[in-house]
Design a protein around this motif. Sequence first.
Motif, short mmCIF file in Angstrom:
data_model
loop_
_atom_site.label_atom_id
_atom_site.label_comp_id
_atom_site.label_asym_id
_atom_site.label_seq_id
_atom_site.Cartn_x
_atom_site.Cartn_y
_atom_site.Cartn_z
N THR A 124 0.80 -1.19 -0.09
CA THR A 124 0.02 0.22 -0.04
C THR A 124 0.83 1.37 -0.05
O THR A 124 1.86 1.20 0.53
CB THR A 124 -0.83 0.11 1.44
N PRO A 125 0.56 2.33 -0.76
CA PRO A 125 1.22 3.57 -0.63
C PRO A 125 1.18 4.11 0.91
O PRO A 125 0.06 3.82 1.32
CB PRO A 125 0.33 4.60 -1.72
N SER A 126 1.99 4.78 1.40
CA SER A 126 2.00 5.13 2.59
C SER A 126 0.89 5.83 3.07
O SER A 126 0.46 5.82 4.27
CB SER A 126 3.32 5.87 3.12
N ASP A 127 0.24 6.78 2.26
CA ASP A 127 -0.75 7.58 2.56
C ASP A 127 -2.25 6.94 2.69
O ASP A 127 -3.13 7.20 3.06
CB ASP A 127 -0.82 8.76 1.68
N LYS A 128 -2.04 5.75 2.03
CA LYS A 128 -3.54 4.81 2.20
C LYS A 128 -3.40 3.75 3.06
O LYS A 128 -4.21 2.88 3.57
CB LYS A 128 -3.37 4.36 0.64
N THR A 129 -1.94 3.63 3.99
CA THR A 129 -1.80 2.22 4.75
C THR A 129 -2.93 2.48 6.00
O THR A 129 -3.73 1.36 6.23
CB THR A 129 -0.59 2.27 5.30
N GLY A 173 6.41 1.54 -0.88
CA GLY A 173 5.19 1.57 0.20
C GLY A 173 5.23 0.92 1.49
O GLY A 173 6.31 0.11 1.73
N ASP A 174 4.15 0.61 1.92
CA ASP A 174 4.10 -0.41 3.36
C ASP A 174 3.79 -1.56 2.84
O ASP A 174 2.78 -1.82 1.92
CB ASP A 174 3.16 0.38 4.38
N ASP A 205 -5.65 -2.08 -6.34
CA ASP A 205 -4.79 -3.00 -7.09
C ASP A 205 -4.08 -2.11 -8.36
O ASP A 205 -3.41 -2.70 -8.97
CB ASP A 205 -5.99 -3.79 -7.94
N SER A 206 -4.47 -0.80 -8.38
CA SER A 206 -3.68 -0.11 -9.44
C SER A 206 -2.53 0.83 -8.62
O SER A 206 -1.47 1.15 -9.52
CB SER A 206 -4.54 1.04 -9.94
N THR A 207 -2.72 1.12 -7.42
CA THR A 207 -1.56 1.81 -6.77
C THR A 207 -0.59 1.12 -6.04
O THR A 207 0.49 1.63 -5.60
CB THR A 207 -2.25 2.85 -5.87
N GLY A 208 -0.93 -0.05 -5.74
CA GLY A 208 -0.41 -1.16 -4.95
C GLY A 208 -0.34 -2.52 -5.34
O GLY A 208 -0.02 -2.64 -6.70
N SER A 209 -0.59 -3.24 -4.38
CA SER A 209 -0.60 -4.92 -4.90
C SER A 209 -1.69 -5.44 -3.83
O SER A 209 -1.56 -5.35 -2.64
CB SER A 209 0.83 -5.27 -4.94
#
Length: 315
Positions: A8-13, A41-42, A66-70
Motif C-alpha cells: 500500500t502507498p504510505s498515505d493509504k495504509t 510503500g508499506d 490494485d492499481s496503486t499497490g498490490s
Amino acid sequence: MLHLRLITPSDKTDGVVRLIERTVGTTHLVVLPGAARNPAGDVVLCDVAREAGDELIGSLRALGLDSTGSIAVENIDLSLSKRAEKAEDEAPGEGADAVLWEHLADATHEESTLSITYVAFITLATMIAACGVVLDNAVLIVGAMAVGPEFGPLAGFSTALVQRHPRLALRSVIALLVGFAVAMAVTVGFSLFMDAVGLFSEEQLKAERPNTGFVYAPDAFSFVVAVLAGIAGTLSLTSAKSGALVGVAISVTTVPAAANAAVALSYGDTAQTWGSTEQLLLNLLGIVLAGTLTLLAQKWLWSKQRERTAARSTL
C-alpha cells in the motif's frame, strides 16, 4: 483461510488497516512500514476467513489498491491458531459455500486463454478419442475425456455472463471455436493417415459399437448429463474442490463427439458427422447453461446471507 499480502502507498495504509480491522473474519494483522520497494510503500499482511474474503478484496479494490499497490491472495492449507478459528466462526456462512469472484475470474481467464498448450491438449485428446471410437474402446474414450481442457473456456464463458466481462466471454468463445476447429481438422488428417496404414477402416466406424455408439446418437440424457456435469464443475471451481473436475471431464462427451465427427467426415459419413456435431453442441449448451445458472444462484444466495448477517449485526 486466505492469506493476503498487500503493498500500500504510505498515505493509504491507515485506511487499509481500518478496513481490515472492520471486516468480520480477519486476524493476524501485520504492518511493515516502508518494507516495499517496487512499488514503494508499506506491506500489510493479514489472514481472512474464506467466506469474508470476497467482500474484503472488493473493498480493497474500491480503494484503488490494485492499481496503486498490490493485492496477493494465497490459500492457507494449515493454520494452527485460536484466533484463526475465532475469525472463521465470526465470519458469515461457510467457507465451502463462499465464491471468490476475483479468483474465479482470474482462474477462468487463464484456463480460457487460447495457447499452444491448450490447443495441443484438446488436439491430443481428440486424436485419442478418435482411436477410441474406431476401436469401440471405452477406456480410450474416458482417457480422452480426462485429457480434454474444454471445461476451462466453458466455465470462463459462464463467469463472463454472470460478471458481465465481455472480454472474458470473447476470449472463451475464441478458445472453444479455434480449439475444436484445429483439433477436428488435425484429427481428420490423422484419421486419413491411420486409414492409409491400415489401422482405421470405414467398416470399423460403421460397425455396431455398443461402447461408443452414443457419441453420435444424442438424446435427452445427453443434455441432462451435461447440465449435471456443468453444475458439478462450477461448484468444484467456486469451492476450490478441483478434484471433482476430473469426474466432470469424464462425464460429458464433448471431445469424443468432436473426434467421431472428424473421423466420420474423413470417410464422408454425413449421418455420423451431423449426429456427433449435435451431440457436441448439446453438451456445450448444457454445460454453459448449468454453469451460468449455478453461478447466479450462488451469487443470490450469498447476497442473502450477507443481508441476514448485516441485519443481525444492527440489532
